[in-house]
Structures are given as structure tokens and as C-alpha cells.
Design an enzyme around this catalytic site. Structure first.
Site, PDB file in Angstrom:
ATOM      1  N   GLU A 129       4.908  21.295  55.400  1.00  0.00           N
ATOM      2  CA  GLU A 129       3.976  22.304  54.873  1.00  0.00           C
ATOM      3  C   GLU A 129       2.711  22.339  55.711  1.00  0.00           C
ATOM      4  OE1 GLU A 129       2.939  22.177  50.705  1.00  0.00           O
ATOM      5  OE2 GLU A 129       5.048  22.032  50.106  1.00  0.00           O
ATOM      6  N   GLU A 137       6.160  31.331  51.975  1.00  0.00           N
ATOM      7  CA  GLU A 137       6.234  31.262  50.510  1.00  0.00           C
ATOM      8  C   GLU A 137       5.148  32.124  49.867  1.00  0.00           C
ATOM      9  OE1 GLU A 137       6.559  27.366  48.718  1.00  0.00           O
ATOM     10  OE2 GLU A 137       6.339  28.190  46.692  1.00  0.00           O
ATOM     11  N   ASP A 182      10.709  18.860  47.894  1.00  0.00           N
ATOM     12  CA  ASP A 182       9.916  17.999  47.008  1.00  0.00           C
ATOM     13  C   ASP A 182       9.767  18.650  45.634  1.00  0.00           C
ATOM     14  OD1 ASP A 182       8.057  19.929  47.632  1.00  0.00           O
ATOM     15  OD2 ASP A 182       6.533  18.553  48.418  1.00  0.00           O
TER      16      ASP A 182
HETATM   17  O1  KIV Z   1      10.257  21.982  47.717  1.00  0.00           O
HETATM   18  C1  KIV Z   1      10.879  23.049  47.730  1.00  0.00           C
HETATM   19  O2  KIV Z   1      11.896  23.233  47.058  1.00  0.00           O
HETATM   20  C2  KIV Z   1      10.376  24.118  48.563  1.00  0.00           C
HETATM   21  C3  KIV Z   1      10.882  25.485  48.257  1.00  0.00           C
HETATM   22  C4  KIV Z   1       9.907  26.191  47.380  1.00  0.00           C
HETATM   23  C5  KIV Z   1      11.188  26.248  49.446  1.00  0.00           C
HETATM   24  O3  KIV Z   1       9.557  23.912  49.424  1.00  0.00           O
END
Ligand code: KIV
Length: 276
Positions: free
Chosen positions: A113, A180, A42
Site C-alpha cells: 500500500e 481502490e 490483510d
Molecule cells: O486486503 C485486501 O483484501 C485488499 C483488497 C481490498 C484489495 O487490499
């Protein structure tokens, strides 16, 4: 996606590589470069669509980009990132969004997430046999504007919370966990104690794999550069130079030259002049 296979590969100390993509040519580049996972993140909201954060990205936008990426991905596994707007109404809503990634965009898995509704969502997705990659630490979808995009897990309490979230993902069927922006010593312990692999971004070198956002990696996103980002090219400068050379050559009449123009048989040309 077979969790046992990921565990076997982890025991053999395989290092996984994941990079984001949002369109077909980028997906082709990543596939040719040999990455293991292509993530339709995202992050598309910030690095491609010009939104200030990732939270405004819609499910339709994600599917649009995921389909384009699918067209350029043959070998790597394709992962669709569940955006905030695709999970806000709870587990049934998240399942619908995950199924769209799998059925419409032919993704191999989704990324989820950590958030308030994660436990119910994860259980539902796993019950419906959707392969899930968990995501803990800095989770941009639920970032409090006051605390901002800072490293997480620096206090003992917050490190414990992240450790438990990572283990929750594993216990309830995630095939991998993305870490992260957390301190290296914390990600080392999480990586050691999980059976499934960890993929890190800003989480040090002890993870089982690493991910970067494509536009960070090649220097196309230059609004800001987090500490953990390493640029392997200055893409923006390279492209700017190319476009300004094109612009100069158009203005001074150097482009298009004969090599880049179509010709016509002179006899046909005079016949056409007579017809005219
Ligand atoms: O949305 C994304 O690109 C991510 C990366 C930071 C792993 O979640």
C-alpha cells in the site's frame, strides 16, 4: 513475475481477475473458477479474524493464512499483502516480511500500500527482485479515523497525488497497480497512461482488472456493504439455513439416519455381546 509480459497482455486488452482467499478450500474454489490472482489480503483481519480494521494483523497471521492458501492454489498467481506490522520499521523490515511471503508461503509476489515509507520500501524490494503490486487511492493501513473509509481522489489535488503515486509505482518497478475507491474518470486516465495493468476495486470499469474480497463477493461478510461491492451469493443466509436444519434434525432425532451411520455385522454384534 515478468513485467514485460504484463504489459504485452495489457496491450491485448486482457482483463485480469483477482479475489482474496485466506484458507485452502477457498483457494481451491478460486483456482477452479479460473481467477488469475489470489490475494491473501490483510482484509483477513476484518472478514475472518474479527478485528475492527486491517491494521492489527500480524505478519505471523499473514504467513499462517498464506501457507494455507498456497496449499489450495495450483494455477493462479499468489500475492501476499504486506500488512502494516510488516513494514513499520522501514525498508529492511519490509524486505524481511516480503521474503517470508516468498520463501515460507511460496507466494509469487507481494502487494504494497502507498504510505510514507513506500518509496524506500519499493526500491529495496525491487532491488531484491521481489515482484510488487502497488496499491493507491483508499489505503486502509493509513486511513485517518477522521476521514474514514471514503472515496479518494475527488478533488483535483488529491486526484493528482494518486496519479503521481500510481506512476511512481510503475517507474520504480511495480508489475501492476491496484486502485481502490477512486472515481472512474481518474482510474480511466491512470489506466491509459500506465504501461503496467491496473486492478480496480471501487474504481470503475476502465481498469485492466477487478478485485473483490471473497467474503463480500459471496455474502459472508455482512457487517457492512460498501457501494462498490456486488454480492454474487447470499452465503451467510445459505450457511445459516444449513446449520439450523442440522440443529433441528439433531433435536428431532432425524439426524443421523441409517444412511449416515456405520453398521456392524449382526453376527459380530452378538459375538461381542457374549464376550461382554
Ligand atoms: O486486503 C485486501 O483484501 C485488499 C483488497 C481490498 C484489495 O487490499
Amino acid at each position: 513475475m515478468n513485467t514485460q509480459e504484463f504489459i504485452r497482455q495489457k496491450k491485448r486488452h486482457k482483463k485480469w481477475v483477482m479475489v482474496t482467499a485466506y484458507d485452502t478450500p477457498t483457494a481451491e474454489i478460486l483456482d477452479a473458477a479460473g481467477v488469475d490472482f489470489v490475494l491473501v489480503g490483510d482484509s483477513v483481519g476484518m472478514v475472518v479474524l474479527g478485528y475492527p480494521t486491517t491494521t492489527g494483523v500480524t505478519m505471523d497471521e499473514m504467513i499462517h493464512h498464506a501457507k494455507a492458501v498456497r496449499r489450495g492454489t495450483r494455477r493462479a498467481k499468489l500475492i501476499g499483502d504486506l500488512p502494516l506490522s510488516g513494514i513499520t520499521k522501514g525498508a529492511a523490515h519490509a524486505l524481511e516480511s516480503a521474503q517470508r511471503f516468498i520463501e515460507e508461503a511460496r507466494c509469487d509476489a507481494v502487494k504494497l500500500e502507498w504510505g510514507r515509507k513506500t518509496p524506500e520500501i519499493l526500491r529495496k524490494l525491487v532491488r531484491y527482485k521481489i515482484p510488487v503490486m502497488g496499491h493507491v487511492g483508499l489505503t486502509p493501513q493509513t486511513v485517518d479515523p477522521k476521514s474514514g473509509f471514503k472515496v479518494r481522489g475527488k478533488s483535483a489535488e488529491s486526484a493528482l497525488t494518486i496519479f503521481k503515486q500510481a506512476h511512481f509505482f510503475e517507474k520504480h518497478g511495480a508489475f501492476a497497480v491496484l486502485l481502490e475507491c477512486i472515481p472512474g474518470p481518474l482510474s480511466r486516465v491512470i489506466t491509459k497512461t500506465l504501461k503496467v495493468p491496473t486492478i480496480g476495486i471501487g474504481a470503475g470499469r476502465f481498469c485492466d482488472g477487478q478485485v473483490l474480497v471473497f467474503h463480500d463477493l459471496v455474502g459472508l461478510f455482512t457487517r457492512f456493504k460498501p457501494l462498490h461491492v456486488k454480492r454474487y451469493a447470499e452465503g451467510r443466509l445459505i450457511f445459516e439455513k444449513a446449520v439450523s436444519r442440522f440443529s433441528k434434525e439433531v433435536k428431532n432425532g432425524k439426524f443421523p439416519d441409517k444412511r449416515h451411520s456405520f453398521q456392524m455385522d449382526p453376527k459380530e454384534f452378538s459375538r461381542w455381546e457374549r464376550l461382554l
